[in-house]
Design a protein around this motif. Structure first.
Motif, PDB file in Angstrom:
ATOM      1  N   LYS A 137       4.247   3.841 -12.539  1.00 10.42           N
ATOM      2  CA  LYS A 137       4.316   3.780 -11.082  1.00 10.42           C
ATOM      3  C   LYS A 137       4.830   2.413 -10.677  1.00 10.42           C
ATOM      4  N   MET A 138       5.244   2.317  -9.439  1.00 11.53           N
ATOM      5  CA  MET A 138       5.743   1.051  -8.914  1.00 11.53           C
ATOM      6  C   MET A 138       4.614   0.348  -8.163  1.00 11.53           C
ATOM      7  N   VAL A 139       4.423  -0.936  -8.472  1.00  9.87           N
ATOM      8  CA  VAL A 139       3.434  -1.763  -7.795  1.00  9.87           C
ATOM      9  C   VAL A 139       4.124  -3.062  -7.390  1.00  9.87           C
ATOM     10  N   ASP A 140       4.143  -3.336  -6.112  1.00 11.31           N
ATOM     11  CA  ASP A 140       4.805  -4.542  -5.592  1.00 11.31           C
ATOM     12  C   ASP A 140       6.242  -4.660  -6.083  1.00 11.31           C
ATOM     13  N   GLY A 141       6.945  -3.522  -6.149  1.00 13.57           N
ATOM     14  CA  GLY A 141       8.351  -3.525  -6.523  1.00 13.57           C
ATOM     15  C   GLY A 141       8.642  -3.637  -8.008  1.00 13.57           C
ATOM     16  N   LYS A 142       7.608  -3.534  -8.835  1.00 13.85           N
ATOM     17  CA  LYS A 142       7.776  -3.627 -10.288  1.00 13.85           C
ATOM     18  C   LYS A 142       7.142  -2.406 -10.953  1.00 13.85           C
ATOM     19  N   ALA A 143       7.712  -1.995 -12.087  1.00 12.93           N
ATOM     20  CA  ALA A 143       7.167  -0.866 -12.837  1.00 12.93           C
ATOM     21  C   ALA A 143       5.891  -1.279 -13.557  1.00 12.93           C
ATOM     22  N   VAL A 144       4.894  -0.382 -13.512  1.00 13.73           N
ATOM     23  CA  VAL A 144       3.632  -0.608 -14.206  1.00 13.73           C
ATOM     24  C   VAL A 144       3.317   0.647 -15.016  1.00 13.73           C
TER      25      VAL A 144
ATOM     26  N   CYS B 107      12.187  -6.889 -14.797  1.00 16.50           N
ATOM     27  CA  CYS B 107      12.194  -5.647 -14.010  1.00 16.50           C
ATOM     28  C   CYS B 107      12.849  -5.894 -12.652  1.00 16.50           C
ATOM     29  N   VAL B 108      13.839  -5.061 -12.320  1.00 23.43           N
ATOM     30  CA  VAL B 108      14.556  -5.196 -11.057  1.00 23.43           C
ATOM     31  C   VAL B 108      14.078  -4.187 -10.005  1.00 23.43           C
ATOM     32  N   GLY B 109      13.083  -3.381 -10.356  1.00 20.32           N
ATOM     33  CA  GLY B 109      12.509  -2.440  -9.396  1.00 20.32           C
ATOM     34  C   GLY B 109      13.379  -1.245  -9.071  1.00 20.32           C
ATOM     35  N   CYS B 110      14.242  -0.846  -9.981  1.00 18.72           N
ATOM     36  CA  CYS B 110      15.181   0.248  -9.713  1.00 18.72           C
ATOM     37  C   CYS B 110      14.534   1.632  -9.796  1.00 18.72           C
ATOM     38  N   GLU B 111      13.376   1.730 -10.407  1.00 13.07           N
ATOM     39  CA  GLU B 111      12.610   2.978 -10.565  1.00 13.07           C
ATOM     40  C   GLU B 111      13.248   3.984 -11.520  1.00 13.07           C
ATOM     41  N   SER B 112      14.242   3.584 -12.297  1.00 14.75           N
ATOM     42  CA  SER B 112      14.875   4.499 -13.259  1.00 14.75           C
ATOM     43  C   SER B 112      13.866   5.042 -14.265  1.00 14.75           C
TER      44      SER B 112
END
Length: 57
Positions: A26-33, A10-15
């Protein structure tokens, strides 16, 4: 079955967040959860992920 995020990929792009029809990502610490209890295993997040970090298991 539910979407599973490989946190190392996961690169944290929020796509995936905007693509989820039930809003269970949702995003947690820059990663998708993914909230697995709410996930409907539709695969929209997997298709949206440019890093191929999501699988439906």
């Amino acid at each position: 079955m539910a979407a599973k995020v490989d946190k190392e990929k996961c690169v944290g792009c929020e796509s995936c967040v905007g693509e989820c029809p039930v809003e269970c990502i949702k995003m947690v610490d820059g990663k998708a959860v993914v909230n697995e209890e709410e996930c409907v295993s539709c695969g929209a997040c997997k298709d949206a992920c440019p890093a191929e970090a999501i699988e439906i298991k």
